[in-house]
Design an enzyme around this catalytic site. Structure first.
Site, PDB file in Angstrom:
ATOM      1  N   ARG A 141       0.854  -1.177   0.000  1.00 11.46           N
ATOM      2  CA  ARG A 141       0.000   0.000   0.000  1.00 11.46           C
ATOM      3  C   ARG A 141       0.898   1.238   0.000  1.00 11.46           C
ATOM      4  NH1 ARG A 141      -2.073  -3.601   3.918  1.00 11.46           N
ATOM      5  NH2 ARG A 141      -4.174  -4.376   3.446  1.00 11.46           N
ATOM      6  N   LYS A 166      -1.979  -2.154   7.361  1.00 11.88           N
ATOM      7  CA  LYS A 166      -3.326  -1.713   7.687  1.00 11.88           C
ATOM      8  C   LYS A 166      -3.769  -2.344   9.001  1.00 11.88           C
ATOM      9  CE  LYS A 166      -7.822  -1.127   5.477  1.00 11.88           C
ATOM     10  NZ  LYS A 166      -8.619  -1.415   4.253  1.00 11.88           N
ATOM     11  N   HIS A 237      -2.100   2.859  -5.694  1.00 16.62           N
ATOM     12  CA  HIS A 237      -2.777   1.583  -5.426  1.00 16.62           C
ATOM     13  C   HIS A 237      -2.949   0.769  -6.702  1.00 16.62           C
ATOM     14  CE1 HIS A 237      -4.288  -0.234  -1.786  1.00 16.62           C
ATOM     15  NE2 HIS A 237      -5.290  -0.774  -2.447  1.00 16.62           N
ATOM     16  N   ARG A 240      -0.377  -1.879  -6.748  1.00 12.08           N
ATOM     17  CA  ARG A 240      -0.722  -3.000  -5.866  1.00 12.08           C
ATOM     18  C   ARG A 240      -1.767  -3.896  -6.534  1.00 12.08           C
ATOM     19  NH1 ARG A 240      -1.191  -4.672  -0.323  1.00 12.08           N
ATOM     20  NH2 ARG A 240      -3.339  -5.043   0.354  1.00 12.08           N
ATOM     21  N   HIS A 263      -4.290  -9.145   3.364  1.00 10.84           N
ATOM     22  CA  HIS A 263      -5.745  -9.090   3.425  1.00 10.84           C
ATOM     23  C   HIS A 263      -6.251  -9.937   4.581  1.00 10.84           C
ATOM     24  CE1 HIS A 263      -6.548  -7.882  -1.053  1.00 10.84           C
ATOM     25  NE2 HIS A 263      -6.288  -6.849  -0.275  1.00 10.84           N
ATOM     26  N   TYR A 272      -9.801 -10.061  -7.315  1.00  7.73           N
ATOM     27  CA  TYR A 272      -8.900  -9.886  -8.452  1.00  7.73           C
ATOM     28  C   TYR A 272      -9.150 -10.907  -9.553  1.00  7.73           C
ATOM     29  CZ  TYR A 272      -6.378  -6.490  -5.660  1.00  7.73           C
ATOM     30  OH  TYR A 272      -6.054  -5.379  -4.925  1.00  7.73           O
TER      31      TYR A 272
END
Length: 301
Positions: A141, A166, A237, A240, A263, A272
């Site tokens: 990120r 995150k 992003h 990424r 994640h 994705y």
């Protein structure tokens, strides 16, 4: 971590909220957003937010909807208020009254491998190229790229330690050999410029005691895309997104990709699959297997 809020004139309630967020290692950006969103509710309420009722929350959300506030913004406010009522004032009954607004998730913009190469080649200096290469090569990120320090590069194990992911999560990211080569080049140049130190930031900002800002990284990507004549709407992003999509197209297990991206939910990584075009192209349609169009055989002929 230093608090992003001024140390003066902070109410005990706000200080408690800040302490709760810092204890959970929330990023400074998240702290700022939560303070802003809870402050927005307090302004609507006209009194301290810990005195709110379920009816107050309902009226607040109705007003937001009627004012035409975008669904992602409304949901961000819900996240802030849920945290506040659950953890800071111990009112989970009110947190349950908050309603998240459904909105369809748009497909992310993904660059082709050729476009990524053109983008990296269009950067104006080695530091910028190395920073964007980290975003793509390790799938980080933008805030994670900004927060990297020199010591986070583990060349022995070929890993990048992400200490400010995150939600304050720690993880290991990929360190490709080509990326390590580029980072070593940047290390030598940065030392010659007097901006790189073993205990310092991997990508120093204008002042070497501070890291490059996420805003600057966004500007670097946009300008490089323009120089590379990439018409897509891109940001940090996007690199990424491209990292995850290209791994998926190369057959990497989706749970491995989930771990590399950091994640919490597999469903976020599985998204994705909708943009992995190489995977789609590898499928043979039942129509092609009929062979009737290429051989000139007409239906019923």
């Amino acid at each position: 971590m230093t608090t992003p809020f001024p140390a003066t004139a902070i109410s005990p309630l706000r200080q408690r909220l800040i302490d709760d967020m810092r204890m959970r290692r929330f990023s400074e950006a998240t702290q700022r957003n939560y303070i802003r969103d809870i402050g927005r509710f307090a302004t609507f309420l006209g009194r301290p937010p810990d005195r709110a009722t379920a009816e107050d929350l309902r009226r607040f959300q109705v007003e937001q909807r009627d004012a035409g506030m975008a669904a992602p913004t409304m949901n961000s406010i819900v996240s802030a208020l849920r945290f506040f009522f659950t953890h800071t004032v111990d009112r989970p009954d009110l947190a349950r009254k908050l309603v998240r607004v459904f909105h369809p998730r748009t497909l992310p913009v993904v660059l082709s491998r050729d476009e990524v190469a053109r983008l990296l080649d269009a950067t104006t200096c080695l530091k910028h190229q190395a920073a964007l290469a980290v975003a793509y090569g390790a799938g980080l990120r933008v805030a994670e790229v900004s927060a990297l320090k020199v010591r986070d590069i583990d060349s022995e194990r070929m890993l990048i330690r992400v200490e400010r992911g995150k939600g304050g999560e720690y993880r290991n990211a990929l360190l490709p050999a080509d990326l390590l080569f580029l980072l070593r080049q940047w290390w030598r140049v940065g030392q010659q410029q007097g901006v790189m130190h073993r205990d310092g930031w991997l990508f120093p900002g204008q002042h070497t005691m501070k890291p490059i800002s996420t805003r600057q990284l966004h500007r670097i990507v946009v300008e490089a895309a323009q120089a590379a004549e990439i018409a897509k709407h891109v940001g940090p992003h996007t690199l990424r997104h491209s990292f995850a999509t290209h791994l998926l197209e190369d057959g990497v297990d989706i749970r491995v990709i989930q771990t590399l991206l950091g994640h919490a939910k597999l469903e976020n990584t599985a998204f994705y699959t909708k943009v992995a075009t190489r995977t789609v192209r590898a499928v043979t349609s039942p129509l092609d297997k009929l062979g009737m169009l290429r051989t000139g055989v007409a239906p019923g002929g």
